[in-house]
Design a protein around this motif. Structure first.
Motif, PDB file in Angstrom:
ATOM      1  N   CYS A   1      -1.559  15.430  37.182  1.00  0.00           N
ATOM      2  CA  CYS A   1      -0.313  14.695  37.807  1.00  0.00           C
ATOM      3  C   CYS A   1      -0.747  14.395  39.276  1.00  0.00           C
ATOM      4  CB  CYS A   1       0.896  15.649  37.855  1.00  0.00           C
ATOM      5  SG  CYS A   1       1.819  15.779  36.436  1.00  0.00           S
ATOM      6  N   LEU A   2      -1.596  15.242  39.901  1.00  0.00           N
ATOM      7  CA  LEU A   2      -1.940  14.892  41.416  1.00  0.00           C
ATOM      8  C   LEU A   2      -3.127  13.921  41.333  1.00  0.00           C
ATOM      9  CD1 LEU A   2      -1.537  18.535  42.940  1.00  0.00           C
ATOM     10  CD2 LEU A   2      -0.234  16.721  43.300  1.00  0.00           C
ATOM     11  N   SER A   3      -3.851  13.901  40.013  1.00  0.00           N
ATOM     12  CA  SER A   3      -5.021  12.974  40.154  1.00  0.00           C
ATOM     13  C   SER A   3      -4.417  11.526  39.806  1.00  0.00           C
ATOM     14  CB  SER A   3      -5.860  13.466  39.119  1.00  0.00           C
ATOM     15  OG  SER A   3      -6.655  14.795  39.059  1.00  0.00           O
TER      16      SER A   3
ATOM     17  N   VAL B   1      -1.630  33.319  29.078  1.00  0.00           N
ATOM     18  CA  VAL B   1      -2.773  32.750  29.644  1.00  0.00           C
ATOM     19  C   VAL B   1      -2.950  31.334  29.359  1.00  0.00           C
ATOM     20  CG1 VAL B   1      -5.592  32.838  29.705  1.00  0.00           C
ATOM     21  CG2 VAL B   1      -4.149  34.851  29.857  1.00  0.00           C
ATOM     22  N   PRO B   2      -2.965  30.949  27.974  1.00  0.00           N
ATOM     23  CA  PRO B   2      -3.039  29.484  27.592  1.00  0.00           C
ATOM     24  C   PRO B   2      -1.781  28.778  28.314  1.00  0.00           C
ATOM     25  CG  PRO B   2      -2.599  30.778  25.774  1.00  0.00           C
ATOM     26  CD  PRO B   2      -2.962  31.856  26.881  1.00  0.00           C
ATOM     27  N   LEU B   3      -0.747  29.245  28.224  1.00  0.00           N
ATOM     28  CA  LEU B   3       0.254  28.647  29.175  1.00  0.00           C
ATOM     29  C   LEU B   3      -0.012  28.197  30.469  1.00  0.00           C
ATOM     30  CD1 LEU B   3       3.496  27.744  29.281  1.00  0.00           C
ATOM     31  CD2 LEU B   3       3.907  30.233  29.841  1.00  0.00           C
ATOM     32  N   LEU B   4      -0.558  29.375  31.353  1.00  0.00           N
ATOM     33  CA  LEU B   4      -1.000  28.838  32.729  1.00  0.00           C
ATOM     34  C   LEU B   4      -2.057  27.923  32.798  1.00  0.00           C
ATOM     35  CD1 LEU B   4      -0.728  32.502  34.092  1.00  0.00           C
ATOM     36  CD2 LEU B   4       0.846  30.718  34.590  1.00  0.00           C
ATOM     37  N   LEU B   5      -3.048  27.914  31.740  1.00  0.00           N
ATOM     38  CA  LEU B   5      -3.992  27.001  31.967  1.00  0.00           C
ATOM     39  C   LEU B   5      -3.269  25.585  31.495  1.00  0.00           C
ATOM     40  CD1 LEU B   5      -6.821  29.054  29.966  1.00  0.00           C
ATOM     41  CD2 LEU B   5      -6.618  28.680  32.469  1.00  0.00           C
ATOM     42  N   SER B   6      -2.427  25.396  30.702  1.00  0.00           N
ATOM     43  CA  SER B   6      -2.189  24.342  30.352  1.00  0.00           C
ATOM     44  C   SER B   6      -1.061  23.714  31.628  1.00  0.00           C
ATOM     45  CB  SER B   6      -1.057  24.321  29.119  1.00  0.00           C
ATOM     46  OG  SER B   6      -1.926  24.877  27.975  1.00  0.00           O
ATOM     47  N   ALA B   7      -0.467  24.591  32.178  1.00  0.00           N
ATOM     48  CA  ALA B   7       0.156  24.346  33.599  1.00  0.00           C
ATOM     49  C   ALA B   7      -0.656  23.650  34.574  1.00  0.00           C
ATOM     50  CB  ALA B   7       1.190  25.248  34.001  1.00  0.00           C
ATOM     51  N   ALA B   8      -1.836  24.332  34.631  1.00  0.00           N
ATOM     52  CA  ALA B   8      -2.859  24.051  35.590  1.00  0.00           C
ATOM     53  C   ALA B   8      -3.501  22.659  35.290  1.00  0.00           C
ATOM     54  CB  ALA B   8      -3.805  25.061  35.809  1.00  0.00           C
ATOM     55  N   LEU B   9      -3.656  22.397  34.105  1.00  0.00           N
ATOM     56  CA  LEU B   9      -4.230  21.192  33.696  1.00  0.00           C
ATOM     57  C   LEU B   9      -3.347  20.082  33.982  1.00  0.00           C
ATOM     58  CD1 LEU B   9      -6.437  19.580  32.460  1.00  0.00           C
ATOM     59  CD2 LEU B   9      -5.753  19.972  30.246  1.00  0.00           C
ATOM     60  N   ALA B  10      -2.100  20.175  33.573  1.00  0.00           N
ATOM     61  CA  ALA B  10      -0.801  19.300  33.882  1.00  0.00           C
ATOM     62  C   ALA B  10      -0.878  18.890  35.416  1.00  0.00           C
ATOM     63  CB  ALA B  10       0.312  19.780  33.226  1.00  0.00           C
TER      64      ALA B  10
ATOM     65  N   ILE C   1     -12.271  20.807  39.846  1.00  0.00           N
ATOM     66  CA  ILE C   1     -10.898  20.998  40.638  1.00  0.00           C
ATOM     67  C   ILE C   1      -9.786  21.344  39.599  1.00  0.00           C
ATOM     68  CG2 ILE C   1     -10.146  18.662  40.055  1.00  0.00           C
ATOM     69  CD1 ILE C   1      -9.825  20.352  43.290  1.00  0.00           C
ATOM     70  N   ALA C   2     -10.037  21.070  38.190  1.00  0.00           N
ATOM     71  CA  ALA C   2      -9.218  21.752  37.337  1.00  0.00           C
ATOM     72  C   ALA C   2      -9.459  23.154  37.123  1.00  0.00           C
ATOM     73  CB  ALA C   2      -9.547  21.061  35.936  1.00  0.00           C
ATOM     74  N   LEU C   3     -10.494  23.840  37.232  1.00  0.00           N
ATOM     75  CA  LEU C   3     -10.916  24.994  37.439  1.00  0.00           C
ATOM     76  C   LEU C   3     -10.257  25.673  38.705  1.00  0.00           C
ATOM     77  CD1 LEU C   3     -14.460  25.173  36.173  1.00  0.00           C
ATOM     78  CD2 LEU C   3     -12.218  25.831  34.908  1.00  0.00           C
TER      79      LEU C   3
ATOM     80  N   PHE D   1      -6.978  14.996  46.857  1.00  0.00           N
ATOM     81  CA  PHE D   1      -5.442  15.088  46.806  1.00  0.00           C
ATOM     82  C   PHE D   1      -5.253  16.250  46.161  1.00  0.00           C
ATOM     83  CE2 PHE D   1      -6.717  10.470  46.903  1.00  0.00           C
ATOM     84  CZ  PHE D   1      -6.506  10.311  48.025  1.00  0.00           C
ATOM     85  N   VAL D   2      -5.830  16.732  44.620  1.00  0.00           N
ATOM     86  CA  VAL D   2      -5.458  17.776  44.194  1.00  0.00           C
ATOM     87  C   VAL D   2      -5.763  18.737  44.766  1.00  0.00           C
ATOM     88  CG1 VAL D   2      -5.723  18.977  41.639  1.00  0.00           C
ATOM     89  CG2 VAL D   2      -6.106  16.477  42.007  1.00  0.00           C
TER      90      VAL D   2
END
Length: 350
Positions: free
Chosen positions: A314-316, A301-310, A23-25, A273-274
């Motif tokens: 949050c939704l988890s 790219v790392p900025l977007l990946l960090s935002a995706a993980l955050a 789901i993180a991916l 939920f995510v």
């Protein structure tokens, strides 16, 4: 008996870890998608994720279909079917309304027969649940599903309607996941082959980065052969090649996932939920123009990946489950309610 139970428990923990990473991916791929036309690095990672993350998620759903099998041993759960159908109708309505009033995404068909964005997975999941009992009666269900996945590419209309193309293209992975307990001791295989899997995965990503010609339409599974530009009668053989590539990437991924219970396991219990909610946030960010300023620089790219993980974390969070579970996963049993309504008392009255 205890050894078998321990093995099943370990497999369940492992699958839950797989769910969270996947789901993180999913969120990462959706976060990268708005910039793939401006960043080669983002596009490479995007294709690498798409190469295995949908087949892997379908495989997990197949495994969970066995885990949630009714107590009577049948392969058909009316409650599971009803809940998936409810979620599809609910979120198709919510996303359609949000798009009409806020997102205004281009190329969107507002219809219950055309799943909105990521909701195709719910539509296909419903179909997989319905198809499973029929295919399990066949002598070689996996082979039959692969042949059907190839054959669906020849339909003469848009494969996105009712998610018919994706339903049959990815159905073999659902069958494989359902039969997962027959695969032996995967934990020992993972420990033995993990290093090789990492190396193989690195080779695949490098090949994609160096320009391996691979139309991402093949990875989406939503387009027919003619939509992909292949009109020859033998074009279905290409789908077989994609299946082989996806299976290789999927195997590499599965061999790298940890088996031990950890914080990943806790987060992995709340992936639904995510999945259903993250689209609202990403599409709102796109509509607000937050991705427009990202011009493809390497550090984006790392900025977007960090935002995706955050966003995934949050939704988890348990608070999301606390407030969303009641309306996303309502506790009802349609068959029990139906039986109670038509039950007849001994005196003959209903």
């Amino acid at each position: 008996m205890h050894i078998l139970d321990d093995r099943r428990g370990a497999l369940h923990t492992y699958i839950t870890n797989v769910k969270f990473i996947l789901i993180a991916l999913v969120v990462s791929a959706n976060m990268l998608e708005p910039v793939i036309s401006r960043s080669d690095t983002a596009f490479t990672l995007y294709k690498a994720i798409y190469l295995f993350h949908i087949p892997a998620f379908v495989l997990v759903m197949g495994y969970m279909a066995r885990e949630s099998q009714p107590a009577d041993g049948s392969r058909f759960s009316f409650r599971a079917i009803a809940v998936i159908g409810y979620q599809y109708v609910l979120f198709q309505s919510l996303y359609t309304l949000a798009d009409a009033f806020f997102f205004h995404a281009s190329g969107i068909v507002h219809s219950f027969f055309m799943p909105y964005s990521l909701l195709w997975f719910l539509c296909s999941h419903l179909c997989w649940k319905l198809l499973l009992p029929l295919f399990m009666k066949l002598r070689h269900p996996l082979t039959a599903s692969v042949l059907l996945g190839i054959a669906v590419g020849y339909i003469p209309w848009d494969g996105s309607w009712l998610s018919i193309s994706r339903t049959f293209v990815f159905f073999p992975f659902f069958i494989a996941g359902y039969r997962m307990r027959r695969w032996g001791n995967w934990q020992s295989a993972a420990n033995h082959w993990r290093a090789a899997a990492i190396g193989c995965g690195a080779v695949i990503i490098t090949a994609l980065g160096l320009g391996l010609s691979l139309n991402q339409g093949w990875l989406y599974g939503s387009e027919t052969l003619s939509q992909l530009g292949h009109h020859a009668w033998y074009s279905g053989i290409y789908r077989l090649g994609i299946y082989a590539l996806e299976a290789a990437a999927l195997t590499c991924f599965l061999l790298c996932v940890p088996w031990r219970s950890s914080i990943l396991t806790a987060w992995g219990k709340r992936t639904l939920f995510v999945f259903l909610l993250h689209g609202f946030i990403i599409k709102a960010a796109i509509a607000a123009g937050l991705f427009d300023s990202l011009d493809g620089k390497l550090w984006h790219v790392p900025l977007l990946l960090s935002a995706a993980l955050a966003l995934t974390l949050c939704l988890s969070h348990p608070l999301v489950e606390r407030y969303a579970k009641g309306w996303i996963e309502p506790a009802f049993n349609p068959m029990k309610q139906l039986v109670s309504k038509v039950s007849v008392h001994p005196n003959g009255r209903k």
